[in-house]
Design a protein around this motif. Structure first.
Motif, PDB file in Angstrom:
ATOM      1  N   LEU A 189     -53.367  30.138   3.100  1.00 31.54           N
ATOM      2  CA  LEU A 189     -53.590  31.265   4.005  1.00 31.54           C
ATOM      3  C   LEU A 189     -52.677  31.054   5.208  1.00 31.54           C
ATOM      4  CD1 LEU A 189     -55.509  33.742   4.808  1.00 31.54           C
ATOM      5  CD2 LEU A 189     -56.905  32.042   5.986  1.00 31.54           C
ATOM      6  N   GLY A 190     -51.869  32.060   5.544  1.00 28.64           N
ATOM      7  CA  GLY A 190     -50.932  31.874   6.654  1.00 28.64           C
ATOM      8  C   GLY A 190     -50.846  33.099   7.550  1.00 28.64           C
ATOM      9  N   VAL A 191     -50.464  32.864   8.803  1.00 29.40           N
ATOM     10  CA  VAL A 191     -50.216  33.960   9.740  1.00 29.40           C
ATOM     11  C   VAL A 191     -48.823  33.774  10.332  1.00 29.40           C
ATOM     12  CG1 VAL A 191     -52.658  34.209  10.354  1.00 29.40           C
ATOM     13  CG2 VAL A 191     -51.202  32.708  11.711  1.00 29.40           C
ATOM     14  N   ARG A 192     -48.222  34.875  10.815  1.00 28.10           N
ATOM     15  CA  ARG A 192     -46.890  34.768  11.398  1.00 28.10           C
ATOM     16  C   ARG A 192     -46.993  34.287  12.835  1.00 28.10           C
ATOM     17  NH1 ARG A 192     -43.452  37.794  14.216  1.00 28.10           N
ATOM     18  NH2 ARG A 192     -44.854  39.592  14.241  1.00 28.10           N
ATOM     19  N   ASP A 193     -46.071  33.416  13.204  1.00 29.17           N
ATOM     20  CA  ASP A 193     -46.031  32.883  14.553  1.00 29.17           C
ATOM     21  C   ASP A 193     -44.556  32.948  14.941  1.00 29.17           C
ATOM     22  OD1 ASP A 193     -46.960  31.747  16.842  1.00 29.17           O
ATOM     23  OD2 ASP A 193     -47.020  29.702  16.075  1.00 29.17           O
ATOM     24  N   GLY A 194     -44.141  34.080  15.490  1.00 26.32           N
ATOM     25  CA  GLY A 194     -42.726  34.276  15.804  1.00 26.32           C
ATOM     26  C   GLY A 194     -41.916  34.378  14.525  1.00 26.32           C
ATOM     27  N   LEU A 195     -40.903  33.504  14.409  1.00 27.36           N
ATOM     28  CA  LEU A 195     -40.006  33.582  13.248  1.00 27.36           C
ATOM     29  C   LEU A 195     -40.390  32.579  12.170  1.00 27.36           C
ATOM     30  CD1 LEU A 195     -36.520  34.181  14.917  1.00 27.36           C
ATOM     31  CD2 LEU A 195     -38.034  35.816  13.769  1.00 27.36           C
ATOM     32  N   ARG A 196     -41.639  32.135  12.168  1.00 25.36           N
ATOM     33  CA  ARG A 196     -42.104  31.240  11.120  1.00 25.36           C
ATOM     34  C   ARG A 196     -43.555  31.565  10.821  1.00 25.36           C
ATOM     35  NH1 ARG A 196     -42.257  25.940  15.174  1.00 25.36           N
ATOM     36  NH2 ARG A 196     -44.023  26.721  16.339  1.00 25.36           N
ATOM     37  N   ALA A 197     -44.092  30.939   9.796  1.00 29.10           N
ATOM     38  CA  ALA A 197     -45.501  31.145   9.476  1.00 29.10           C
ATOM     39  C   ALA A 197     -46.258  29.854   9.723  1.00 29.10           C
ATOM     40  CB  ALA A 197     -45.659  31.577   8.025  1.00 29.10           C
ATOM     41  N   THR A 198     -47.501  29.970  10.182  1.00 31.34           N
ATOM     42  CA  THR A 198     -48.375  28.815  10.357  1.00 31.34           C
ATOM     43  C   THR A 198     -49.461  28.888   9.283  1.00 31.34           C
ATOM     44  OG1 THR A 198     -48.017  28.751  12.739  1.00 31.34           O
ATOM     45  CG2 THR A 198     -49.986  27.644  11.918  1.00 31.34           C
ATOM     46  N   LEU A 199     -49.666  27.775   8.591  1.00 29.78           N
ATOM     47  CA  LEU A 199     -50.727  27.732   7.589  1.00 29.78           C
ATOM     48  C   LEU A 199     -52.052  27.469   8.277  1.00 29.78           C
ATOM     49  CD1 LEU A 199     -49.237  25.725   4.602  1.00 29.78           C
ATOM     50  CD2 LEU A 199     -49.509  28.187   4.866  1.00 29.78           C
ATOM     51  N   VAL A 200     -53.022  28.344   8.076  1.00 30.40           N
ATOM     52  CA  VAL A 200     -54.317  28.120   8.713  1.00 30.40           C
ATOM     53  C   VAL A 200     -55.349  27.624   7.711  1.00 30.40           C
ATOM     54  CG1 VAL A 200     -53.949  29.671  10.647  1.00 30.40           C
ATOM     55  CG2 VAL A 200     -54.943  30.570   8.565  1.00 30.40           C
ATOM     56  N   GLU A 201     -55.033  27.670   6.447  1.00 30.66           N
ATOM     57  CA  GLU A 201     -55.943  27.098   5.450  1.00 30.66           C
ATOM     58  C   GLU A 201     -55.183  26.720   4.191  1.00 30.66           C
ATOM     59  OE1 GLU A 201     -58.125  25.153   4.249  1.00 30.66           O
ATOM     60  OE2 GLU A 201     -59.600  26.154   5.507  1.00 30.66           O
ATOM     61  N   ARG A 202     -55.659  25.673   3.543  1.00 34.42           N
ATOM     62  CA  ARG A 202     -55.121  25.267   2.255  1.00 34.42           C
ATOM     63  C   ARG A 202     -56.246  24.679   1.439  1.00 34.42           C
ATOM     64  NH1 ARG A 202     -51.251  19.921   1.035  1.00 34.42           N
ATOM     65  NH2 ARG A 202     -52.366  19.450  -0.880  1.00 34.42           N
ATOM     66  N   LEU A 203     -56.491  25.229   0.274  1.00 33.64           N
ATOM     67  CA  LEU A 203     -57.444  24.652  -0.665  1.00 33.64           C
ATOM     68  C   LEU A 203     -56.649  24.141  -1.850  1.00 33.64           C
ATOM     69  CD1 LEU A 203     -60.383  27.234  -0.903  1.00 33.64           C
ATOM     70  CD2 LEU A 203     -60.294  25.116   0.382  1.00 33.64           C
ATOM     71  N   SER A 204     -56.957  22.930  -2.309  1.00 33.00           N
ATOM     72  CA  SER A 204     -56.185  22.374  -3.412  1.00 33.00           C
ATOM     73  C   SER A 204     -57.091  21.657  -4.388  1.00 33.00           C
ATOM     74  CB  SER A 204     -55.151  21.379  -2.893  1.00 33.00           C
ATOM     75  OG  SER A 204     -54.321  21.987  -1.933  1.00 33.00           O
ATOM     76  N   GLY A 205     -56.951  21.964  -5.668  1.00 29.89           N
ATOM     77  CA  GLY A 205     -57.700  21.252  -6.692  1.00 29.89           C
ATOM     78  C   GLY A 205     -57.166  19.834  -6.864  1.00 29.89           C
ATOM     79  N   HIS A 206     -57.969  18.988  -7.531  1.00 29.65           N
ATOM     80  CA  HIS A 206     -57.523  17.617  -7.819  1.00 29.65           C
ATOM     81  C   HIS A 206     -56.213  17.625  -8.593  1.00 29.65           C
ATOM     82  CE1 HIS A 206     -61.295  15.646  -6.808  1.00 29.65           C
ATOM     83  NE2 HIS A 206     -61.910  16.637  -7.406  1.00 29.65           N
ATOM     84  N   ALA A 207     -56.084  18.582  -9.519  1.00 29.14           N
ATOM     85  CA  ALA A 207     -54.987  18.557 -10.472  1.00 29.14           C
ATOM     86  C   ALA A 207     -53.764  19.302  -9.961  1.00 29.14           C
ATOM     87  CB  ALA A 207     -55.448  19.172 -11.796  1.00 29.14           C
TER      88      ALA A 207
END
Lengths: 268, 268
Positions: free
Chosen positions: B119-137
């Motif tokens: 999940l990301g939002v724009r912060d000027g000329l880049r994006a900031t990730l505000v969430e990451r979910l990741s499975g074991h695999a």
């Protein structure tokens, strides 16, 4: 608490030595401290009033915080906490560092239970939630990431308190503490017995007497030195709960996280 | 970038007006800015060197930050980012506020795909990730919460760029940009075409030419004013990917999050 912090850093206490510099830092931080769950957007006047900092100083300090990104300002002039703070905060070893290791295990627990899965660490005499996963169907609860929960009245809290240093336990046990949410006093002897059980079983089963009764099943997470560094819990309605059956799942997840953190496996 | 911030707030630039106050705030903030993913623990000497602040001032400022909880100090004397910052940062409307709404939908996507959900939002000329979910695999990736990703070279970035104000798009398109991770230049015309497709389909399918090729499938999330406020993506190995099949799942999740944020439903 937040008002006190604001007042501490306010002009009356600090006005005599503005050139020294650090009071200014305290005042800038006290501007950040006035935001809370119910006050995510504040006008300059509100910032000033809640922090006890005069409007003109509050404006100057807020401008520095906006320039850096710790605060953001909306078109209507109101301030909110900025994304840059999230970037820095995400580097807290006890926050997102732990969270990154724990998240896959928590996702597994959430997808099996479809309820709330919480991760917390002790912060003095309270616990801070560093992660919360909740299914669509989970009973609404007020726990939020970055928020606090009492050590004496939650599953996560019981685990963190049971494995806290002796002096922390004694300090909390020497105070009058009340059960949440019904506010009835907890007898220290009863709490001691509960904590002894938690230590023996490496498991806390805590029942909340809400309108809709909830059960929290929590287990300790150990770090590389085998000390308890966090607790993970599943929170679910009592009617749906089979705490003993859930216990193994929660303990297994806690074990997996501990292993990845470098702890020696403990027989469950 | 972080060095520049440190230098900006450093003694040379600010030494002449210590009584004014705000430079001290900048210097305190520049102490926070020197921490990064590879430097989560820093000695006083490192803090001083990286921020360009003399040791004695760095110690005074760090002590204020420790007293407030923005920094924590380990027994060996090293500093790290403190939990209190996570508490405040969790109030950022564009961070955890959004995240709280998005998380159940992301959990669903993660449990179906067992890969990364971002999940990301724009912060000027880049994006900031505000969430990451990741499975074991899930394939290991470097994306982390609070970290930045380029707008021109990720699925999330393409979505956020495609729906960014015209001047933001023109500013980025007027610069030479390189594809990640192979660093080959991206032709502005090709990027323009890609962005037009993203706008038309409300979907980005972005392929990363890694050793293990990855595909990102991303969709826009709208706020109450129907403007695009965030993007959600699933990132998975190309061999496992059926991007078109995944697209509907990602768009449906994005739609659900948008609805909860108050947006008018868009036909997919």
């Amino acid at each position: 608490m937040k008002r006190e912090l604001g007042a501490q850093a306010g002009p009356a206490a600090r006005g005599r030595r503005p050139a020294h510099g650090e009071p200014v830092v305290d005042r800038a931080l006290s501007l950040l401290a006035v935001f809370d769950e119910h006050r995510r957007w504040l006008t300059l006047g509100e910032l000033s009033r809640l922090s006890g900092i005069p409007t003109s100083s509050a404006l100057r300090l807020a401008s520095r915080l906006v320039a850096w990104g710790a605060l953001e300002r909306a078109e209507d002039g109101r301030y909110c906490v900025g994304l840059r703070l999230l970037e820095v905060a995400s580097l807290a070893p006890r926050g997102h560092g732990l969270r990154q290791v724990a998240l896959p295990y928590m996702t597994d627990l959430a997808s099996v239970t479809r309820q709330h899965v919480l991760l917390g660490v002790r912060d003095g005499l309270r616990a801070t939630l560093v992660e919360r996963l909740s299914g669509h169907a989970a009973t609404p609860v007020a726990y939020r990431i970055g928020g606090h929960v009492p050590l004496h009245s939650t599953g996560i809290g019981w685990v963190l308190l049971a494995f806290a240093p002796q002096d922390v336990q004694e300090e909390l046990l020497s105070r009058p503490v009340n059960r949440e949410p019904d506010n009835r006093p907890i007898a220290p002897a009863a709490l001691r017995r509960a904590l002894a059980t938690v230590r023996r079983e490496r498991l806390a089963i805590f029942r909340r007497r809400d309108a809709e009764p909830l059960v929290s099943v929590a287990a300790p997470i150990c770090g590389a030195g085998d000390e308890v560094v966090a607790a993970v819990s599943v929170l679910l309605p009592e009617r749906a709960a089979q705490p003993r059956r859930l216990a193994l799942a929660v303990q297994t997840a806690a074990q997996g996280i501990s292993r990845e953190l470098g702890a020696t496996p403990t027989p469950v």
